[in-house]
Design an enzyme around this catalytic site. Structure first.
Site, short mmCIF file in Angstrom:
data_model
loop_
_atom_site.label_atom_id
_atom_site.label_comp_id
_atom_site.label_asym_id
_atom_site.label_seq_id
_atom_site.Cartn_x
_atom_site.Cartn_y
_atom_site.Cartn_z
N HIS A 281 -8.13 -1.98 -12.54
CA HIS A 281 -9.78 -1.69 -11.91
C HIS A 281 -10.19 -0.75 -11.21
O HIS A 281 -11.14 -0.40 -10.87
CB HIS A 281 -10.15 -3.09 -11.48
CG HIS A 281 -9.94 -4.20 -12.39
ND1 HIS A 281 -11.04 -4.44 -13.31
CD2 HIS A 281 -9.05 -5.08 -12.55
CE1 HIS A 281 -10.35 -5.66 -14.13
NE2 HIS A 281 -9.17 -6.00 -13.69
N LYS B 188 8.19 3.77 18.07
CA LYS B 188 8.21 2.87 19.21
C LYS B 188 8.71 3.05 20.58
O LYS B 188 8.10 2.47 21.56
CB LYS B 188 9.56 1.73 18.58
CG LYS B 188 9.26 0.82 17.45
CD LYS B 188 10.37 0.00 16.81
CE LYS B 188 9.94 -0.88 15.75
NZ LYS B 188 10.96 -1.63 15.19
N GLU C 120 12.39 3.95 3.72
CA GLU C 120 13.34 4.10 4.87
C GLU C 120 14.78 4.55 4.52
O GLU C 120 15.22 5.32 5.36
CB GLU C 120 13.13 2.54 5.43
CG GLU C 120 11.87 1.89 6.21
CD GLU C 120 12.13 0.62 7.10
OE1 GLU C 120 12.92 0.79 7.96
OE2 GLU C 120 11.32 0.06 6.69
C1 F6R Z 1 14.38 -1.24 10.21
C2 F6R Z 1 13.34 -1.83 9.39
C3 F6R Z 1 11.89 -1.88 9.88
C4 F6R Z 1 11.60 -3.12 10.93
C5 F6R Z 1 10.10 -3.33 11.51
C6 F6R Z 1 10.14 -4.54 12.45
O1 F6R Z 1 15.35 -1.18 9.56
O2 F6R Z 1 13.40 -2.08 8.31
O3 F6R Z 1 10.95 -2.19 9.01
O4 F6R Z 1 12.00 -4.18 10.37
O5 F6R Z 1 10.06 -2.10 12.48
O6 F6R Z 1 11.19 -4.73 13.35
P1 F6R Z 1 11.90 -6.19 13.42
O7 F6R Z 1 12.42 -6.45 11.91
O8 F6R Z 1 13.05 -5.89 14.60
O9 F6R Z 1 10.85 -7.32 13.88
#
Ligand code: F6R
Length: 327
Positions: free
Chosen positions: A223, A317, A207
């Site tokens: 393994h 998203k 990320e």
């Molecule tokens: C973005 C990040 C992502 C979010 C994931 C879930 O910085 O680290 O891995 O953590 O998309 O979102 P949340 O944490 O808001 O539930």
């Protein structure tokens, strides 16, 4: 971002605001549901507390979850659909539920239903609020009486000592910078006994640095993966192995890592090793995680990319929001 990485220990000391009605939990089983940066907290607790903590990633509550079990729901934004879906199932099955977020739907549901809710500060990327989320889960487990006195002492002592490592981890002439340099333009193969450590390194490298990374957990690695180095032929010139080692690795795992170093030496460009510092298991795990956070930041700079940018996650998203089907 570098300041928030440096602020990890302050986050681990943070006292989240508590809302709703507290309760006593005398059961053994604890499910922690969360994804990405939030779900990483479940992995950490599971490695630290050996087994009774069950990380839940995805939409489903494990079938063996029962009425009266404890479920903790962690989503930094409070809007992650997988976590909300597990919460819905847990409420219907009669789990005792605790929610942790900086706001969003998770806060609304918790407040509407009077669930125990711990609020962490807003305005961060979930992955840079890792310390806030860890301290909130620890506080929640303390409130319900699940966390033993020994574990509470281990947490305070680990967090207390961690800050002394800041100078050696955070400067550009540190080992963190050197390791990032080894990974630059390469494929990191991250090897550890502890999933929470390896996966946090991978997620942060993905990320923050927009860099591919791979993990493998010992001893399972021995393994299968150990055979996978012959093809494709260009791989040899790109792969760099990082062993993340602790004093708490099983004795045979320590030996296996030494032997694997000998066997794979010629199969990759290079091998590095990072040894954890600290006394307790938790301190060593947190040390390695913090080390990796710095590596991911330096690698982002080396890759000339903005560590904050997560265009693909956001785009995914957004695209999913359009479709309400598939649940
Ligand atoms: C973005 C990040 C992502 C979010 C994931 C879930 O910085 O680290 O891995 O953590 O998309 O979102 P949340 O944490 O808001 O539930």
């Amino acid at each position: 971002m570098i300041n928030n990485i440096k602020g990890f220990v302050e986050q681990l000391n943070y006292e989240a605001e508590v809302f709703g009605k507290d309760f006593e939990y005398s059961g053994k089983r604890v499910f922690i549901s969360g994804m990405g940066g939030s779900g990483a907290v479940a992995d950490l607790l599971s490695d630290w507390l050996d087994g009774e903590i069950i990380p839940v990633k995805g939409y489903k509550l494990p079938a063996f979850a029962e009425n009266g079990d404890l479920g903790i729901f962690v989503s930094y934004s409070g809007n992650t659909e997988e976590t909300l879906s597990v919460l819905d199932k847990a409420i219907r099955k009669g789990l005792r539920c605790i929610c942790i977020s900086s706001g969003g739907a998770l806060e609304e549901i918790a407040r509407d239903r009077g669930l125990l809710f711990l609020k962490v500060p807003s305005g961060f990327q979930p992955r840079e609020a890792y310390g806030f989320l860890i301290s909130a889960v620890v506080k929640a487990l303390k409130i319900v009486g699940y966390l033993s006195e020994d574990a509470q002492r281990e947490y305070s002592s680990a967090v207390g000592k961690l800050s002394s490592y800041l100078p050696e981890l955070s400067s550009e002439d540190s080992k963190t910078y050197e390791v990032a340099g080894k990974l630059y333009r390469r494929i990191p193969l991250i090897y550890s006994q502890f999933y929470s450590v390896a996966v946090r390194w991978k997620n942060q490298i993905n990320e923050n640095a927009k860099n591919f990374a791979h993990i493998s957990i010992f001893p399972e690695h021995n393994h299968n993966e150990i055979e996978g180095f012959e093809f494709p032929d260009f791989f040899k010139d790109k792969a760099w192995i990082i062993f993340l080692r602790t004093d708490f690795d099983h004795g045979r795992v320590k030996l296996r890592m030494e032997v694997v170093k000998e066997i794979l030496r010629e199969e990759v460009v290079g091998i590095s090793e990072v040894w954890a510092k600290g006394e307790s298991k938790l301190e060593q795990i947190l040390y390695l995680i913090w080390f990796g956070d710095f590596v991911s930041y330096w690698l982002a700079l080396m890759n000339s990319t903005d560590p904050y940018r997560i265009d693909r996650i956001n785009s995914l998203k957004e695209r999913l929001k359009i479709h309400t089907s598939g649940g």
